[in-house]
Enzyme design. Structure first.
Site, PDB file in Angstrom:
ATOM      1  N   ASN A   1      -7.233  -9.854  -4.447  1.00 40.93           N
ATOM      2  CA  ASN A   1      -8.589  -9.244  -3.939  1.00 40.93           C
ATOM      3  C   ASN A   1      -9.982 -10.051  -4.035  1.00 40.93           C
ATOM      4  O   ASN A   1     -11.011  -9.510  -4.516  1.00 40.93           O
ATOM      5  CB  ASN A   1      -8.664  -8.030  -4.996  1.00 40.93           C
ATOM      6  CG  ASN A   1      -8.248  -6.515  -4.243  1.00 40.93           C
ATOM      7  OD1 ASN A   1      -8.510  -6.463  -3.191  1.00 40.93           O
ATOM      8  ND2 ASN A   1      -7.251  -6.148  -5.186  1.00 40.93           N
TER       9      ASN A   1
ATOM     10  N   GLU B   1       1.112  -3.205  -4.985  1.00 41.80           N
ATOM     11  CA  GLU B   1       0.594  -1.846  -4.895  1.00 41.80           C
ATOM     12  C   GLU B   1       2.077  -0.953  -4.452  1.00 41.80           C
ATOM     13  O   GLU B   1       1.755  -0.316  -3.359  1.00 41.80           O
ATOM     14  CB  GLU B   1      -0.573  -1.828  -3.696  1.00 41.80           C
ATOM     15  CG  GLU B   1      -1.392  -0.402  -3.901  1.00 41.80           C
ATOM     16  CD  GLU B   1      -2.733  -0.576  -3.088  1.00 41.80           C
ATOM     17  OE1 GLU B   1      -3.579   0.408  -3.349  1.00 41.80           O
ATOM     18  OE2 GLU B   1      -2.990  -1.575  -2.503  1.00 41.80           O
TER      19      GLU B   1
ATOM     20  N   ASP C   1      -1.833  -9.964  -4.097  1.00 37.76           N
ATOM     21  CA  ASP C   1      -3.101  -9.653  -3.705  1.00 37.76           C
ATOM     22  C   ASP C   1      -4.156  -9.992  -4.570  1.00 37.76           C
ATOM     23  O   ASP C   1      -4.139  -9.359  -5.723  1.00 37.76           O
ATOM     24  CB  ASP C   1      -3.114  -8.174  -3.382  1.00 37.76           C
ATOM     25  CG  ASP C   1      -4.298  -7.608  -2.905  1.00 37.76           C
ATOM     26  OD1 ASP C   1      -5.216  -8.095  -2.679  1.00 37.76           O
ATOM     27  OD2 ASP C   1      -4.343  -6.206  -2.667  1.00 37.76           O
TER      28      ASP C   1
ATOM     29  N   HIS D   1      -2.558  -4.691   4.934  1.00 37.86           N
ATOM     30  CA  HIS D   1      -2.267  -6.038   4.519  1.00 37.86           C
ATOM     31  C   HIS D   1      -0.962  -6.653   5.439  1.00 37.86           C
ATOM     32  O   HIS D   1      -0.455  -5.717   5.787  1.00 37.86           O
ATOM     33  CB  HIS D   1      -1.946  -6.289   3.035  1.00 37.86           C
ATOM     34  CG  HIS D   1      -2.946  -6.100   2.098  1.00 37.86           C
ATOM     35  ND1 HIS D   1      -3.644  -6.953   1.437  1.00 37.86           N
ATOM     36  CD2 HIS D   1      -3.389  -4.892   1.588  1.00 37.86           C
ATOM     37  CE1 HIS D   1      -4.397  -6.436   0.609  1.00 37.86           C
ATOM     38  NE2 HIS D   1      -4.417  -5.273   0.789  1.00 37.86           N
TER      39      HIS D   1
ATOM     40  N   ASN E   1       0.728  -1.279  -0.092  1.00 33.69           N
ATOM     41  CA  ASN E   1      -0.042   0.006  -0.110  1.00 33.69           C
ATOM     42  C   ASN E   1       0.943   1.123  -0.124  1.00 33.69           C
ATOM     43  O   ASN E   1       0.813   2.094   0.792  1.00 33.69           O
ATOM     44  CB  ASN E   1      -1.013  -0.203   1.015  1.00 33.69           C
ATOM     45  CG  ASN E   1      -1.961   1.001   1.106  1.00 33.69           C
ATOM     46  OD1 ASN E   1      -2.358   1.600   0.018  1.00 33.69           O
ATOM     47  ND2 ASN E   1      -2.859   1.433   2.154  1.00 33.69           N
TER      48      ASN E   1
END
Length: 260
Positions: free
Chosen positions: A151, A33, A149, A249, A7
């Site tokens: 999602n 990310e 990830d 995360h 992130n």
């Protein structure tokens, strides 16, 4: 082997991510990310914890991006997989370790989120439609582990409030059916679930920043190791690091009994 959605890699570094990575002793580490381009980082994260990094940056500034680190130099690196829409978003990097008699890859992949609205949910479905045949073809020619990830929370045990999320992106029937097909027809293995088939609250890897979700452990399992069966059989232990928070995360580390 580690996977972590940071992130924002600079933000995660400010919260101790690099120091944790140095103590983790990983041989491979996939990040998602990044939220940065090469010019923003200035080589700062080219090498982390004794591992050299390879990156797929998004064209859009401060958006998406993936990285993949390895202690051993790969024989080849593949950046992107579809040559179009999603390569522009920086979602896929693959390190290949090919020797006579063995073809093996590690992939870091960041699946789109559809939570911001119909347009991005449609994009997510397009991504899934393109990634599935790519992974199926890859499995036919080589062993691999995809970390990332995804999602998607595949089963009811993969999130705290499954009843309240039946109509929300990440737990939609179409998304879950895609995962079922990937793990069934395509023959890939959800390595965490191979090791811990019934884990619930301890399996979560993402928590919303709202409503004290982390403190209350109202989480989702969105971060996966997806492997071809031969490699999945070599998985021995798994850990989800929750003692310190680098992003929304948590890192997922799996030890595999094989060498690159």
């Amino acid at each position: 082997m580690v996977t972590l959605n940071v992130n924002g890699i600079r933000s995660a570094a400010n919260k101790g991510f690099v120091e944790w990575a140095e103590s983790a002793g990983a041989d491979c580490m996939g990040l998602q990310e990044l939220k940065a381009q090469a010019v923003d980082l200035g080589g700062r994260f080219d090498r982390v914890a004794g591992m050299d990094g390879h990156f797929h940056y998004a064209q859009k500034k401060g958006y998406s991006g993936v990285g993949l680190y390895g202690r051993k130099a790969p024989s080849d690196v593949k950046i992107g997989f579809d040559g179009d829409e999603f390569d522009a978003e920086g979602r896929y990097v693959e390190m290949r370790y090919d020797t006579p008699g063995r073809r093996f890859s590690v992939i870091s992949c960041y699946f789109p989120s559809g939570s911001s609205g119909e347009e991005r949910q449609s994009a997510k479905y397009r991504f899934l439609d393109r990634l599935y045949p790519h992974l199926a073809a890859l499995k036919a020619e080589r062993e691999f582990v995809l970390v990332g990830d995804v999602n998607i929370a595949h089963q009811q045990i993969d999130l705290k409030n499954w009843k309240g999320n039946l109509k929300n992106s990440g737990f939609l029937p179409e998304e879950r059916a895609w995962m079922t097909r990937l793990l069934g027809e395509a023959g890939l293995v959800d390595v965490y679930r191979r090791l811990h088939p019934d884990a619930t609250d301890t399996s979560y890897t993402w928590w919303s920043n709202r409503g004290q979700a982390y403190a209350k452990n109202v989480g989702w399992r969105l971060d996966y190791h997806l492997a071809t069966p031969g490699l999945a059989d070599k998985a021995r232990t798994v850990s989800i690091y929750k003692e310190r928070k680098f992003s929304d995360h948590a890192p997922v580390t799996i030890d595999y009994d094989f060498t690159l």
